[in-house]
Design a protein around this motif. Structure first.
Motif, PDB file in Angstrom:
ATOM      1  N   VAL A  44       0.858  -1.179   0.000  1.00 34.45           N
ATOM      2  CA  VAL A  44       0.000   0.000   0.000  1.00 34.45           C
ATOM      3  C   VAL A  44       0.896   1.231   0.000  1.00 34.45           C
ATOM      4  CG1 VAL A  44      -1.819   1.249   1.209  1.00 34.45           C
ATOM      5  CG2 VAL A  44      -1.748  -1.248   1.299  1.00 34.45           C
ATOM      6  N   LEU A  45       0.689   2.109  -0.977  1.00 34.92           N
ATOM      7  CA  LEU A  45       1.484   3.324  -1.078  1.00 34.92           C
ATOM      8  C   LEU A  45       0.584   4.546  -1.023  1.00 34.92           C
ATOM      9  CD1 LEU A  45       4.027   2.549  -3.960  1.00 34.92           C
ATOM     10  CD2 LEU A  45       4.329   2.235  -1.491  1.00 34.92           C
ATOM     11  N   GLY A  46       1.082   5.596  -0.383  1.00 37.02           N
ATOM     12  CA  GLY A  46       0.484   6.916  -0.467  1.00 37.02           C
ATOM     13  C   GLY A  46       1.414   7.786  -1.279  1.00 37.02           C
ATOM     14  N   SER A  47       0.938   8.271  -2.415  1.00 39.80           N
ATOM     15  CA  SER A  47       1.772   9.071  -3.304  1.00 39.80           C
ATOM     16  C   SER A  47       1.767  10.527  -2.879  1.00 39.80           C
ATOM     17  CB  SER A  47       1.261   8.957  -4.746  1.00 39.80           C
ATOM     18  OG  SER A  47       1.843   9.956  -5.571  1.00 39.80           O
ATOM     19  N   ASP A  48       2.932  11.197  -2.982  1.00 42.61           N
ATOM     20  CA  ASP A  48       2.999  12.622  -2.659  1.00 42.61           C
ATOM     21  C   ASP A  48       2.982  13.482  -3.922  1.00 42.61           C
ATOM     22  OD1 ASP A  48       5.536  12.361  -3.720  1.00 42.61           O
ATOM     23  OD2 ASP A  48       6.590  13.159  -1.978  1.00 42.61           O
ATOM     24  N   SER A  49       2.377  12.958  -4.987  1.00 43.11           N
ATOM     25  CA  SER A  49       2.257  13.732  -6.219  1.00 43.11           C
ATOM     26  C   SER A  49       1.539  15.051  -5.968  1.00 43.11           C
ATOM     27  CB  SER A  49       1.467  12.928  -7.268  1.00 43.11           C
ATOM     28  OG  SER A  49       1.114  13.760  -8.359  1.00 43.11           O
ATOM     29  N   GLY A  73      10.673   4.857 -11.102  1.00 43.52           N
ATOM     30  CA  GLY A  73      10.080   3.806 -11.916  1.00 43.52           C
ATOM     31  C   GLY A  73       8.625   3.507 -11.655  1.00 43.52           C
ATOM     32  N   GLY A  74       7.949   4.373 -10.889  1.00 41.97           N
ATOM     33  CA  GLY A  74       6.521   4.191 -10.671  1.00 41.97           C
ATOM     34  C   GLY A  74       6.185   2.978  -9.821  1.00 41.97           C
ATOM     35  N   PRO A  75       4.912   2.561  -9.838  1.00 44.76           N
ATOM     36  CA  PRO A  75       4.458   1.467  -8.985  1.00 44.76           C
ATOM     37  C   PRO A  75       5.231   0.171  -9.169  1.00 44.76           C
ATOM     38  CG  PRO A  75       2.576   2.648  -9.867  1.00 44.76           C
ATOM     39  CD  PRO A  75       3.780   3.187 -10.569  1.00 44.76           C
ATOM     40  N   ALA A  76       5.549  -0.181 -10.400  1.00 44.48           N
ATOM     41  CA  ALA A  76       6.229  -1.458 -10.638  1.00 44.48           C
ATOM     42  C   ALA A  76       7.599  -1.487  -9.965  1.00 44.48           C
ATOM     43  CB  ALA A  76       6.368  -1.722 -12.134  1.00 44.48           C
ATOM     44  N   CYS A  77       8.327  -0.385 -10.021  1.00 48.50           N
ATOM     45  CA  CYS A  77       9.647  -0.339  -9.384  1.00 48.50           C
ATOM     46  C   CYS A  77       9.504  -0.362  -7.865  1.00 48.50           C
ATOM     47  CB  CYS A  77      10.401   0.902  -9.833  1.00 48.50           C
ATOM     48  SG  CYS A  77      12.152   0.914  -9.352  1.00 48.50           S
ATOM     49  N   ALA A  78       8.461   0.297  -7.346  1.00 49.04           N
ATOM     50  CA  ALA A  78       8.216   0.258  -5.905  1.00 49.04           C
ATOM     51  C   ALA A  78       7.922  -1.168  -5.454  1.00 49.04           C
ATOM     52  CB  ALA A  78       7.059   1.186  -5.543  1.00 49.04           C
ATOM     53  N   THR A 112      -4.736   0.518  -8.502  1.00 51.42           N
ATOM     54  CA  THR A 112      -4.445  -0.839  -8.046  1.00 51.42           C
ATOM     55  C   THR A 112      -3.741  -1.628  -9.133  1.00 51.42           C
ATOM     56  OG1 THR A 112      -6.455  -1.926  -8.885  1.00 51.42           O
ATOM     57  CG2 THR A 112      -6.647  -0.746  -6.775  1.00 51.42           C
ATOM     58  N   ASP A 113      -3.292  -2.823  -8.779  1.00 53.46           N
ATOM     59  CA  ASP A 113      -2.817  -3.743  -9.801  1.00 53.46           C
ATOM     60  C   ASP A 113      -4.009  -4.206 -10.642  1.00 53.46           C
ATOM     61  OD1 ASP A 113      -3.546  -6.783  -8.761  1.00 53.46           O
ATOM     62  OD2 ASP A 113      -3.236  -5.363  -7.119  1.00 53.46           O
ATOM     63  N   SER A 114      -3.736  -4.751 -11.805  1.00 55.41           N
ATOM     64  CA  SER A 114      -4.796  -5.107 -12.744  1.00 55.41           C
ATOM     65  C   SER A 114      -5.788  -6.098 -12.151  1.00 55.41           C
ATOM     66  CB  SER A 114      -4.189  -5.685 -14.036  1.00 55.41           C
ATOM     67  OG  SER A 114      -3.351  -4.737 -14.654  1.00 55.41           O
ATOM     68  N   ASP A 115      -5.308  -7.049 -11.366  1.00 51.26           N
ATOM     69  CA  ASP A 115      -6.194  -8.080 -10.826  1.00 51.26           C
ATOM     70  C   ASP A 115      -7.176  -7.533  -9.799  1.00 51.26           C
ATOM     71  OD1 ASP A 115      -4.974  -9.976 -12.393  1.00 51.26           O
ATOM     72  OD2 ASP A 115      -3.589 -10.637 -10.824  1.00 51.26           O
ATOM     73  N   LEU A 116      -6.868  -6.390  -9.224  1.00 55.48           N
ATOM     74  CA  LEU A 116      -7.712  -5.827  -8.166  1.00 55.48           C
ATOM     75  C   LEU A 116      -8.570  -4.664  -8.667  1.00 55.48           C
ATOM     76  CD1 LEU A 116      -7.998  -6.604  -5.170  1.00 55.48           C
ATOM     77  CD2 LEU A 116      -6.338  -4.816  -4.613  1.00 55.48           C
ATOM     78  N   ALA A 117      -8.489  -4.365  -9.963  1.00 51.95           N
ATOM     79  CA  ALA A 117      -9.067  -3.137 -10.496  1.00 51.95           C
ATOM     80  C   ALA A 117     -10.534  -3.278 -10.893  1.00 51.95           C
ATOM     81  CB  ALA A 117      -8.250  -2.663 -11.688  1.00 51.95           C
TER      82      ALA A 117
END
Length: 393
Positions: free
Chosen positions: A70-75, A148-153, A273-278
């Protein structure tokens, strides 16, 4: 000690609450199955994590246990720009990071907060511009999302923990604030005043009802309370999670379709979310899976860390304790007592004298075998508070 609420929320058949939020965390109500319209499905943004990472990952979880990053983005893009202070320019980082492990029986969950300034090996990733980003020996954990965005995280979290992140959930500033407003705000209590010019939060000691913007400031505050460290801020985020759980549990969503729709709309709009949870059906399915997990079955801890000798504004995992923690979760075991007994105190729940000195719970300050310094409060703690550039950061 394990983080548990003091009062059990009454069980409601129509409301099943799951914890995945910023800074915290996102709430999923199984009652939303009654309002799972196409509009809600269309609200959810998704990332194909599996497609981007391929097969070079830890094995998928088996036997029913699973893990969620679970991430909270600071964008600061879009509606996020004027919220909660700080400045990250044109980039975004993972302002909050939590690994949620749900046990095989789906009767308990462990939530491990990873301080964003934790220095970790960062694997090679595909950058947000499509170019390859080389692996580095030591980088802040939150930089993985930035480059690298979510995938790198996710890839960085999997390398750190040795566990497959079966799912990924992200919420940004605006989404979190909107979600708090949708549930009618939350009540938090502080035993000391909070005065943080960077986050814009100013609270007297006592209990306060916070709307979305002030709740966001609460989970991002660190300069105005305790020793000013990011580790103290994580404790505020844990308190917010408890407040959210209690508030959602009091809404009576099963008998209030208007409130259910409002919450469902804000919830799905706030998520990536990831694709499976979307999809709403997938989110509701997860909520049904973990319906037996309430506040009393939730253990919340911070990854054991120590200040880095190379940079007193950064932390590194305390090798032995961190390895013991991840090994326990990989084995579907409870969080080890050694980790539970060495957790920071909540800076908003201390005596004024403790708050002035930044007192930490756990063992006395020492120097571990890896040469790092263990945070233990006192005069040195404020000087070594975990920081990054920019305002409330």
């Amino acid at each position: 000690m394990a983080e548990n609420t003091k009062h059990r929320t009454p069980r409601r058949r129509g409301t099943r609450i799951a914890l995945f939020a910023l800074a915290g965390l996102v709430l999923v109500g199984a009652g939303l199955g009654g309002v799972a319209y196409w509009k809600l499905n269309g609200n959810i943004h998704s990332v194909d994590i599996s497609g981007q990472l391929g097969t070079a990952r830890p094995p998928a979880s088996t036997g029913g246990a699973f893990n969620v990053l679970v991430l909270g983005s600071d964008s600061r893009s879009g509606a996020n720009g004027g919220l909660a202070g700080g400045d990250t320019g044109d980039t975004a980082r993972s302002d909050t990071a939590m690994v949620v492990h749900v046990n095989q029986a789906h009767t308990a969950a462990s939530v491990v907060s990873i301080p964003r300034d934790t220095l970790v090996p960062r694997p090679a990733c595909t950058g947000t511009d499509g170019k390859q980003v080389a692996a580095v020996r030591s980088a802040m954990f939150n930089s993985a999302y930035e480059v690298g965005g979510p995938a790198c995280a996710v890839k960085t979290a999997e390398q750190l923990t040795g566990m497959r992140m079966d799912h990924f959930v992200e919420v940004d500033f605006a989404g979190f604030a909107a979600l708090i407003d949708a549930i009618g705000g939350v009540d938090v209590t502080t035993t000391v005043p909070i005065d943080d010019r960077d986050s814009g939060l100013h609270l007297d000691a006592g209990t306060h009802h916070l709307g979305g913007d002030r709740a966001l400031a609460f989970v991002r505050t660190r300069h105005g309370v305790g020793d000013g460290s990011d580790l103290g801020r994580i404790e505020l985020q844990k308190e917010m999670v408890k407040a959210m759980l209690g508030q959602v549990g009091s809404l009576g969503l099963a008998s209030n379709p208007v409130a259910m729709w409002k919450l469902g709309d804000k919830l799905t709009n706030s998520l990536t979310t990831d694709s499976d949870l979307a999809s709403v059906s997938a989110l509701v399915g997860m909520a049904q899976t973990i319906k037996k997990i309430g506040p009393d079955q939730l253990t919340m801890v911070t990854l054991p860390v120590a200040y880095a000798v190379s940079d007193p504004n950064r932390v590194v995992p305390k090798a032995a304790d961190a390895q013991q923690l991840w090994a326990a979760l990989r084995g579907d075991l409870a969080v080890p007592q050694a980790v539970l007994q060495d957790q920071p105190t909540n800076p908003a729940q201390t005596s004024p004298s403790d708050a002035a000195t930044g007192t930490w719970s756990g063992t006395p300050s020492d120097t571990p075998s890896d040469g790092t310094a263990t945070p233990s409060g006192g005069a040195g703690a404020s000087a070594r508070a975990t920081t990054v550039d920019g305002g409330a950061e």
